[in-house]
Design a protein around this motif. Structure first.
Motif, mmCIF file in Angstrom:
data_model
loop_
_atom_site.group_PDB
_atom_site.id
_atom_site.type_symbol
_atom_site.label_atom_id
_atom_site.label_comp_id
_atom_site.label_asym_id
_atom_site.label_seq_id
_atom_site.Cartn_x
_atom_site.Cartn_y
_atom_site.Cartn_z
ATOM 1 N N GLY A 58 0.800 -1.218 0.000
ATOM 2 C CA GLY A 58 0.000 0.000 0.000
ATOM 3 C C GLY A 58 0.831 1.265 0.000
ATOM 4 N N THR A 59 2.144 1.142 0.253
ATOM 5 C CA THR A 59 3.033 2.304 0.244
ATOM 6 C C THR A 59 4.241 1.961 -0.609
ATOM 7 O OG1 THR A 59 2.359 2.734 2.529
ATOM 8 C CG2 THR A 59 4.227 3.975 1.705
ATOM 9 N N HIS A 60 4.097 2.146 -1.901
ATOM 10 C CA HIS A 60 5.184 1.813 -2.815
ATOM 11 C C HIS A 60 5.591 3.058 -3.585
ATOM 12 C CE1 HIS A 60 4.437 -2.803 -3.176
ATOM 13 N NE2 HIS A 60 4.523 -2.393 -1.935
ATOM 14 N N SER A 61 6.896 3.213 -3.748
ATOM 15 C CA SER A 61 7.393 4.292 -4.591
ATOM 16 C C SER A 61 7.329 3.837 -6.044
ATOM 17 C CB SER A 61 8.831 4.640 -4.187
ATOM 18 O OG SER A 61 9.662 3.518 -4.342
ATOM 19 N N LEU A 62 7.714 4.731 -6.938
ATOM 20 C CA LEU A 62 7.749 4.363 -8.353
ATOM 21 C C LEU A 62 8.776 3.256 -8.565
ATOM 22 C CD1 LEU A 62 7.718 7.979 -9.826
ATOM 23 C CD2 LEU A 62 5.799 6.371 -9.726
ATOM 24 N N ASP A 63 8.511 2.379 -9.516
ATOM 25 C CA ASP A 63 9.411 1.263 -9.780
ATOM 26 C C ASP A 63 10.818 1.730 -10.124
ATOM 27 O OD1 ASP A 63 7.365 -0.456 -9.275
ATOM 28 O OD2 ASP A 63 6.942 -0.915 -11.385
ATOM 29 N N GLY A 64 10.921 2.802 -10.884
ATOM 30 C CA GLY A 64 12.241 3.340 -11.257
ATOM 31 C C GLY A 64 12.998 3.842 -10.037
ATOM 32 N N VAL A 65 12.280 4.491 -9.112
ATOM 33 C CA VAL A 65 12.918 4.987 -7.880
ATOM 34 C C VAL A 65 13.400 3.802 -7.047
ATOM 35 C CG1 VAL A 65 12.479 6.193 -5.702
ATOM 36 C CG2 VAL A 65 11.588 7.131 -7.844
ATOM 37 N N TRP A 66 12.565 2.767 -6.955
ATOM 38 C CA TRP A 66 12.922 1.586 -6.163
ATOM 39 C C TRP A 66 14.157 0.886 -6.737
ATOM 40 C CZ3 TRP A 66 11.938 0.195 -1.471
ATOM 41 C CH2 TRP A 66 12.164 -1.109 -1.052
ATOM 42 N N LYS A 67 14.207 0.728 -8.056
ATOM 43 C CA LYS A 67 15.351 0.092 -8.702
ATOM 44 C C LYS A 67 16.612 0.936 -8.553
ATOM 45 C CE LYS A 67 12.733 -2.480 -12.161
ATOM 46 N NZ LYS A 67 12.439 -2.614 -13.592
ATOM 47 N N THR A 68 16.471 2.256 -8.737
ATOM 48 C CA THR A 68 17.625 3.146 -8.607
ATOM 49 C C THR A 68 18.125 3.173 -7.172
ATOM 50 O OG1 THR A 68 16.712 4.491 -10.400
ATOM 51 C CG2 THR A 68 18.455 5.485 -9.071
#
Length: 159
Positions: A58-68
């Motif tokens: 329910g609290t996820h950042s953008l996938d690109g932010v998470w990967k970076t």
């Protein structure tokens, strides 16, 4: 002429190993693959991205932010450790080697003899104490025991 059987070969190889082992300790090759063979740091410093940073459902950042973030964490941890170990690893290893040499020296030449000396002295005092107890308490306990040896205790259950 006697032939040496397998038993003689085992004895000779063990004797040879015993002669080689003390010198081998300082000249042996180290394992560059498994650098923690005794698992000293199994729980302490074995941290990955998932152990430090986690996003609940329910609290996820953008996938690109998470990967970076994952890449930045992993690379910075890897290179900072390498840089610090390159700069401070050898001086700290030297410091720890000296410290453990001093501790070993103190244990062999100070602590061990002191403990042995105290054990010898306490053993002597223990014998004197034992003789005193046997001399003073044994006759007293024997006399009290003889006084009460004719006493009989009977337990009855009355309803």
């Amino acid at each position: 002429m006697t032939q040496a059987g397998p038993m003689a070969e085992d004895c000779n190889s063990k004797a040879t190993e015993e002669r080689i082992l003390p010198a081998d300790r300082h000249t042996r090759e180290i394992n560059l693959v498994n650098r923690d063979p005794k698992s000293l740091n199994e729980d302490a410093v074995r941290l990955d991205f998932d152990d430090v940073i986690a996003e609940p459902d329910g609290t996820h950042s953008l996938d690109g932010v998470w990967k970076t973030s994952y890449t930045a964490f992993t690379i910075s941890k890897y290179w900072c450790y390498r840089l610090l170990s390159a700069l401070l690893g050898v001086p700290l290893a030297l410091l720890w080697g000296v410290l453990f040499a001093v501790l070993s020296f103190c244990h062999v030449w100070v602590v061990g003899p002191c403990i042995r000396s105290c054990l010898l002295e306490s053993q002597c005092l223990g014998q004197v104490y034992g003789h005193g107890v046997r001399t003073l308490c044994d006759p007293l306990c024997e006399s009290v025991g003889r006084m009460f040896q004719s006493v009989r205790v009977v337990l009855r259950r009355e309803i």
